[in-house]
Write a protein that holds these residues in place. Structure first.
Motif, PDB file in Angstrom:
ATOM      1  N   GLY A 273      26.818  -9.880  11.231  1.00 30.13           N
ATOM      2  CA  GLY A 273      25.932  -8.896  11.832  1.00 30.13           C
ATOM      3  C   GLY A 273      24.681  -8.721  10.989  1.00 30.13           C
ATOM      4  N   LEU A 274      24.125  -7.528  11.038  1.00 27.87           N
ATOM      5  CA  LEU A 274      22.831  -7.249  10.416  1.00 27.87           C
ATOM      6  C   LEU A 274      22.984  -6.570   9.068  1.00 27.87           C
ATOM      7  CD1 LEU A 274      19.710  -7.140  10.667  1.00 27.87           C
ATOM      8  CD2 LEU A 274      20.007  -4.902  11.770  1.00 27.87           C
ATOM      9  N   LEU A 275      22.216  -7.058   8.105  1.00 28.45           N
ATOM     10  CA  LEU A 275      22.051  -6.408   6.807  1.00 28.45           C
ATOM     11  C   LEU A 275      20.608  -5.948   6.734  1.00 28.45           C
ATOM     12  CD1 LEU A 275      22.881  -5.854   3.766  1.00 28.45           C
ATOM     13  CD2 LEU A 275      21.793  -8.065   3.293  1.00 28.45           C
ATOM     14  N   ARG A 276      20.397  -4.712   6.345  1.00 30.26           N
ATOM     15  CA  ARG A 276      19.054  -4.190   6.095  1.00 30.26           C
ATOM     16  C   ARG A 276      19.091  -3.489   4.754  1.00 30.26           C
ATOM     17  NH1 ARG A 276      16.939  -0.098   4.561  1.00 30.26           N
ATOM     18  NH2 ARG A 276      14.755   0.220   4.772  1.00 30.26           N
ATOM     19  N   CYS A 277      18.187  -3.856   3.871  1.00 32.28           N
ATOM     20  CA  CYS A 277      18.139  -3.155   2.587  1.00 32.28           C
ATOM     21  C   CYS A 277      16.692  -3.024   2.115  1.00 32.28           C
ATOM     22  CB  CYS A 277      19.000  -3.851   1.537  1.00 32.28           C
ATOM     23  SG  CYS A 277      18.529  -5.517   1.126  1.00 32.28           S
ATOM     24  N   ASP A 278      16.472  -1.989   1.325  1.00 30.31           N
ATOM     25  CA  ASP A 278      15.175  -1.799   0.688  1.00 30.31           C
ATOM     26  C   ASP A 278      15.103  -2.722  -0.517  1.00 30.31           C
ATOM     27  OD1 ASP A 278      14.202   0.253   2.379  1.00 30.31           O
ATOM     28  OD2 ASP A 278      15.369   1.742   1.282  1.00 30.31           O
ATOM     29  N   MET A 279      13.887  -3.137  -0.843  1.00 29.64           N
ATOM     30  CA  MET A 279      13.675  -4.009  -1.999  1.00 29.64           C
ATOM     31  C   MET A 279      12.567  -3.444  -2.873  1.00 29.64           C
ATOM     32  SD  MET A 279      13.591  -7.854  -0.319  1.00 29.64           S
ATOM     33  CE  MET A 279      11.891  -7.642   0.159  1.00 29.64           C
TER      34      MET A 279
ATOM     35  N   ALA B 177       9.356  -4.587  -5.611  1.00 30.74           N
ATOM     36  CA  ALA B 177       8.244  -5.527  -5.462  1.00 30.74           C
ATOM     37  C   ALA B 177       8.614  -6.972  -5.796  1.00 30.74           C
ATOM     38  CB  ALA B 177       7.069  -5.084  -6.329  1.00 30.74           C
ATOM     39  N   VAL B 178       9.691  -7.182  -6.541  1.00 32.70           N
ATOM     40  CA  VAL B 178      10.081  -8.551  -6.897  1.00 32.70           C
ATOM     41  C   VAL B 178      11.321  -9.027  -6.154  1.00 32.70           C
ATOM     42  CG1 VAL B 178       8.949  -8.528  -9.142  1.00 32.70           C
ATOM     43  CG2 VAL B 178      11.330  -7.781  -8.960  1.00 32.70           C
ATOM     44  N   GLY B 179      11.772  -8.263  -5.154  1.00 29.75           N
ATOM     45  CA  GLY B 179      12.871  -8.712  -4.303  1.00 29.75           C
ATOM     46  C   GLY B 179      14.252  -8.222  -4.666  1.00 29.75           C
ATOM     47  N   ASN B 180      14.363  -7.362  -5.664  1.00 25.49           N
ATOM     48  CA  ASN B 180      15.668  -6.794  -5.981  1.00 25.49           C
ATOM     49  C   ASN B 180      16.043  -5.739  -4.950  1.00 25.49           C
ATOM     50  OD1 ASN B 180      16.101  -8.112  -8.574  1.00 25.49           O
ATOM     51  ND2 ASN B 180      14.450  -6.804  -9.322  1.00 25.49           N
ATOM     52  N   SER B 181      17.301  -5.700  -4.567  1.00 22.82           N
ATOM     53  CA  SER B 181      17.765  -4.653  -3.659  1.00 22.82           C
ATOM     54  C   SER B 181      17.761  -3.322  -4.395  1.00 22.82           C
ATOM     55  CB  SER B 181      19.190  -4.954  -3.180  1.00 22.82           C
ATOM     56  OG  SER B 181      19.219  -6.151  -2.450  1.00 22.82           O
ATOM     57  N   ILE B 182      17.324  -2.275  -3.711  1.00 29.20           N
ATOM     58  CA  ILE B 182      17.363  -0.934  -4.295  1.00 29.20           C
ATOM     59  C   ILE B 182      18.113  -0.013  -3.339  1.00 29.20           C
ATOM     60  CG2 ILE B 182      15.312  -1.177  -5.742  1.00 29.20           C
ATOM     61  CD1 ILE B 182      13.698   0.263  -3.631  1.00 29.20           C
ATOM     62  N   PHE B 183      18.767   0.979  -3.920  1.00 31.76           N
ATOM     63  CA  PHE B 183      19.628   1.861  -3.141  1.00 31.76           C
ATOM     64  C   PHE B 183      19.323   3.299  -3.484  1.00 31.76           C
ATOM     65  CE2 PHE B 183      21.768  -2.039  -4.381  1.00 31.76           C
ATOM     66  CZ  PHE B 183      21.833  -2.637  -3.143  1.00 31.76           C
ATOM     67  N   ASN B 184      19.612   4.169  -2.534  1.00 33.44           N
ATOM     68  CA  ASN B 184      19.381   5.580  -2.787  1.00 33.44           C
ATOM     69  C   ASN B 184      20.701   6.285  -3.111  1.00 33.44           C
ATOM     70  OD1 ASN B 184      20.645   6.520  -0.333  1.00 33.44           O
ATOM     71  ND2 ASN B 184      18.797   5.895   0.760  1.00 33.44           N
ATOM     72  N   GLU B 185      20.576   7.507  -3.532  1.00 32.22           N
ATOM     73  CA  GLU B 185      21.733   8.304  -3.933  1.00 32.22           C
ATOM     74  C   GLU B 185      22.754   8.438  -2.796  1.00 32.22           C
ATOM     75  OE1 GLU B 185      22.648  12.883  -5.366  1.00 32.22           O
ATOM     76  OE2 GLU B 185      20.615  12.090  -5.544  1.00 32.22           O
TER      77      GLU B 185
ATOM     78  N   ALA C  41       0.822  -1.220   0.000  1.00 32.01           N
ATOM     79  CA  ALA C  41       0.000   0.000   0.000  1.00 32.01           C
ATOM     80  C   ALA C  41       0.851   1.264   0.000  1.00 32.01           C
ATOM     81  CB  ALA C  41      -0.940   0.001   1.207  1.00 32.01           C
ATOM     82  N   ILE C  42       2.049   1.184   0.558  1.00 34.71           N
ATOM     83  CA  ILE C  42       2.940   2.354   0.579  1.00 34.71           C
ATOM     84  C   ILE C  42       4.191   2.126  -0.261  1.00 34.71           C
ATOM     85  CG2 ILE C  42       2.107   3.262   2.773  1.00 34.71           C
ATOM     86  CD1 ILE C  42       4.609   1.996   4.094  1.00 34.71           C
ATOM     87  N   GLY C  43       4.257   0.969  -0.936  1.00 36.85           N
ATOM     88  CA  GLY C  43       5.395   0.676  -1.807  1.00 36.85           C
ATOM     89  C   GLY C  43       6.706   0.537  -1.061  1.00 36.85           C
ATOM     90  N   HIS C  44       6.649   0.051   0.156  1.00 34.40           N
ATOM     91  CA  HIS C  44       7.862  -0.082   0.960  1.00 34.40           C
ATOM     92  C   HIS C  44       8.117  -1.550   1.281  1.00 34.40           C
ATOM     93  CE1 HIS C  44      10.540   0.403   4.518  1.00 34.40           C
ATOM     94  NE2 HIS C  44      11.033   1.320   3.728  1.00 34.40           N
TER      95      HIS C  44
END
Length: 168
Positions: free
Chosen positions: A101-107, A109-117, A87-90
């Protein structure tokens, strides 16, 4: 207008390794996020005296992060949590191993990792030598986490995927 914190979300929780004696601690961590749940523990085929489980879940946005915060306190766990809030595209992925340790990444809708500038700018500024860029990008992609967790991933875990319905 609906609050983001009340946005429905769902995902998958994969506990790849849980020492037998810590199974109750994992269940207590689940109780912090879910009113009703059942973990169908299976013996690990990779590590003696350990258990594994895979569950799907339905709750609200932020559940994955909150559960990750609880699970990383339990020694010896190896796990991965995905959270999809269409609903919020997150969408997020959390992966944890004791050695990395911990990995956190945005994805997407199909599970690809996405990154910001900002993440890409940080890689460029921290790695002036272009020969270091592949390793830095692989870290951002979580390649080391995938390589370590692939040892524990197996068809038996996917066959034992159980539905976890939870209400905040």
């Amino acid at each position: 207008m609906k609050s983001i914190s009340a946005t429905p979300a769902h995902g998958v929780i994969s506990i790849f390794i849980c020492p037998n004696y810590l199974a109750k601690a994992v269940e207590w961590a689940f109780q912090t996020q879910f009113q009703h749940f059942q973990i169908d523990w299976q013996p690990s085929e990779v590590e003696a005296n350990s258990l594994c489980a895979s569950l799907t879940w339905n709750s609200i946005h932020g559940t994955g992060a909150r559960l990750t915060s609880e699970l990383i306190k339990i020694p010896g766990l190896r796990f991965e949590i995905t959270e999809l809030a269409p609903a919020i595209g997150h969408h997020e992925r959390f992966a944890f191993t004791p050695s990395l340790g911990l990995l956190r990444c945005d994805m997407d809708a199909v599970g690809n990792s996405i990154f910001n500038e900002n993440q890409l700018q940080a890689i460029l500024s921290e790695n002036p030598n272009p020969l270091n860029l592949p390793a830095a990008i692989n870290r951002l992609l979580g390649v080391d986490w995938d390589m370590e967790l692939d040892t524990y991933r197996g068809l038996e875990q996917m066959q034992n995927l159980k539905l976890l319905n939870a209400v905040g």
